[in-house]
Design an enzyme around this catalytic site. Structure first.
Site, PDB file in Angstrom:
ATOM      1  N   ASP A  67       0.839  -1.199   0.000  1.00 16.55           N
ATOM      2  CA  ASP A  67       0.000   0.000   0.000  1.00 16.55           C
ATOM      3  C   ASP A  67       0.872   1.246   0.000  1.00 16.55           C
ATOM      4  O   ASP A  67       2.077   1.157   0.207  1.00 16.55           O
ATOM      5  CB  ASP A  67      -0.965   0.001   1.201  1.00 16.55           C
ATOM      6  CG  ASP A  67      -0.290  -0.445   2.499  1.00 16.55           C
ATOM      7  OD1 ASP A  67       0.952  -0.327   2.600  1.00 16.55           O
ATOM      8  OD2 ASP A  67      -0.995  -0.906   3.404  1.00 16.55           O
ATOM      9  N   ASP A 136      -8.095  -2.294  13.934  1.00 19.50           N
ATOM     10  CA  ASP A 136      -9.480  -2.445  13.454  1.00 19.50           C
ATOM     11  C   ASP A 136      -9.638  -3.641  12.508  1.00 19.50           C
ATOM     12  O   ASP A 136     -10.675  -3.792  11.863  1.00 19.50           O
ATOM     13  CB  ASP A 136      -9.950  -1.154  12.756  1.00 19.50           C
ATOM     14  CG  ASP A 136      -9.093  -0.796  11.544  1.00 19.50           C
ATOM     15  OD1 ASP A 136      -8.164  -1.557  11.189  1.00 19.50           O
ATOM     16  OD2 ASP A 136      -9.364   0.262  10.929  1.00 19.50           O
ATOM     17  N   HIS A 138      -7.777  -4.255   9.788  1.00 16.39           N
ATOM     18  CA  HIS A 138      -7.426  -4.058   8.371  1.00 16.39           C
ATOM     19  C   HIS A 138      -6.193  -4.873   7.978  1.00 16.39           C
ATOM     20  O   HIS A 138      -5.331  -5.162   8.810  1.00 16.39           O
ATOM     21  CB  HIS A 138      -7.256  -2.578   8.016  1.00 16.39           C
ATOM     22  CG  HIS A 138      -6.065  -1.877   8.590  1.00 16.39           C
ATOM     23  ND1 HIS A 138      -6.106  -0.568   9.021  1.00 16.39           N
ATOM     24  CD2 HIS A 138      -4.787  -2.282   8.789  1.00 16.39           C
ATOM     25  CE1 HIS A 138      -4.909  -0.217   9.456  1.00 16.39           C
ATOM     26  NE2 HIS A 138      -4.096  -1.234   9.331  1.00 16.39           N
ATOM     27  N   GLU A 143      -9.784  -1.086   5.065  1.00 16.55           N
ATOM     28  CA  GLU A 143     -10.437  -0.777   6.338  1.00 16.55           C
ATOM     29  C   GLU A 143     -11.741  -1.570   6.455  1.00 16.55           C
ATOM     30  O   GLU A 143     -12.207  -2.173   5.475  1.00 16.55           O
ATOM     31  CB  GLU A 143     -10.697   0.733   6.410  1.00 16.55           C
ATOM     32  CG  GLU A 143      -9.420   1.598   6.398  1.00 16.55           C
ATOM     33  CD  GLU A 143      -8.636   1.582   7.717  1.00 16.55           C
ATOM     34  OE1 GLU A 143      -8.664   0.559   8.431  1.00 16.55           O
ATOM     35  OE2 GLU A 143      -7.974   2.592   8.017  1.00 16.55           O
TER      36      GLU A 143
HETATM   37  P1  PGA Z   1       1.700  -1.826  12.844  1.00 14.83           P
HETATM   38  O1  PGA Z   1       0.606  -1.620  11.722  1.00 14.83           O
HETATM   39  O2  PGA Z   1       2.528  -2.969  12.428  1.00 14.83           O
HETATM   40  O3  PGA Z   1       2.480  -0.548  12.869  1.00 14.83           O
HETATM   41  O4  PGA Z   1       0.963  -2.086  14.122  1.00 14.83           O
HETATM   42  C1  PGA Z   1      -0.075  -2.750  11.253  1.00 14.83           C
HETATM   43  C2  PGA Z   1      -1.036  -2.359  10.160  1.00 14.83           C
HETATM   44  O5  PGA Z   1      -1.604  -1.253  10.200  1.00 14.83           O
HETATM   45  O6  PGA Z   1      -1.246  -3.183   9.260  1.00 14.83           O
END
Ligand code: PGA
Length: 261
Positions: A67, A136, A138, A143
């Site tokens: 992404d 959440d 994702h 999302e």
């Molecule tokens: P993080 O993010 O590894 O910084 O917790 C994970 C994500 O948003 O996929």
């Protein structure tokens, strides 16, 4: 799916790096799908250590981005292109032209999304896609309530994700872009092997919904239940809400060595 519970984030990094190293020994020009955020860092550190020790050669590997923020110049230190150059390409000795990602600065964003989605397929598809998970649920930046069939497209970040990511922008949420290009869930599911890494207590609810909840767009990561080769690697804290933790441990302890992840 297979769930591997490890003592801590470092052990998680080691086990995933070993899976990547095995893949690269078998297929030196494998296309590795990589993720950003804090979670994958121990993976990249462990893989870089293997490269330095000569245990694996990653120089022919190809890297695909999951992404990207929309509107951040490519040279911005927090564009994911920059982050991955720093955290993956340089430490692993992978040339810049072995990297592919969506153009977050394109004027025609939908076209840039379609171009990237096609490019992944034309490159032969992702061999191993590393995923983090949002609080959440994702994956990538899909999302909650993202279509489970979605392709690479623009998404609007939730306020929670912008809060979570503000730490990369000096704690200033105003600096976190509202929009991103993300591989869709349908795109992600086309990778040959999905490895979702989750560490820390903050991921425990999302991980329980992913592994033991129904397949539902409200928890996008639950879509990995549909994949024939999905591996979840979780530390004790992230795994703390799994009802089947005992079974997952039992299955892993009794797994044949040759099988790998
Ligand atoms: P993080 O993010 O590894 O910084 O917790 C994970 C994500 O948003 O996929």
């Amino acid at each position: 799916m297979e769930v591997v519970i490890v003592p801590d984030a470092k052990a998680g990094g080691e086990i995933v790096a070993e899976a990547m190293a095995r893949l690269l020994r078998r297929k030196p020009d494998a296309l590795l799908g990589v993720a950003t955020g804090s979670t994958p860092l121990p993976v990249y550190e462990a893989l870089a250590a293997k490269v330095r020790s000569g245990a694996v050669d990653a120089s022919r590997a190809r890297i695909a981005q999951l992404d990207e923020y929309v509107g951040l110049p490519a040279e911005h230190p927090e564009s994911y292109r920059s982050v991955l150059r720093r955290e993956v390409l340089e430490p692993l000795g992978i040339p810049a032209d072995s990297f592919m990602g969506p153009d977050g600065t394109a004027e025609d964003v939908p076209e840039a999304c379609a171009v990237y989605d096609r490019a992944l397929a034309e490159a032969g598809g992702v061999d191993l896609q590393l995923l983090g998970i949002g609080t959440d649920g994702h994956i990538g930046f899909n999302e909650p309530c993202s279509s489970l069939a979605s392709r690479t497209r623009i998404k609007t970040l939730t306020e929670q994700t912008r809060v979570d990511n503000a730490r990369f922008f000096g704690g200033d949420i105003e600096q976190v872009p509202h929009h991103v290009i993300t591989q869709g869930i349908g795109t992600i599911l086309q990778a040959r092997h999905l490895v979702l890494l989750a560490t820390g207590e903050g991921k425990a609810d999302a991980l329980a919904a992913t592994v033991e909840g129904p397949v539902a767009a409200v928890c996008p990561a639950s879509a990995i239940q549909l994949h024939p080769h999905a591996t979840v690697v979780a530390d004790e804290a992230a795994a703390s809400k799994l009802k089947l933790a005992g079974y997952f441990r039992y299955a892993y302890v009794n797994k044949p060595d040759w099988q790998g992840l």
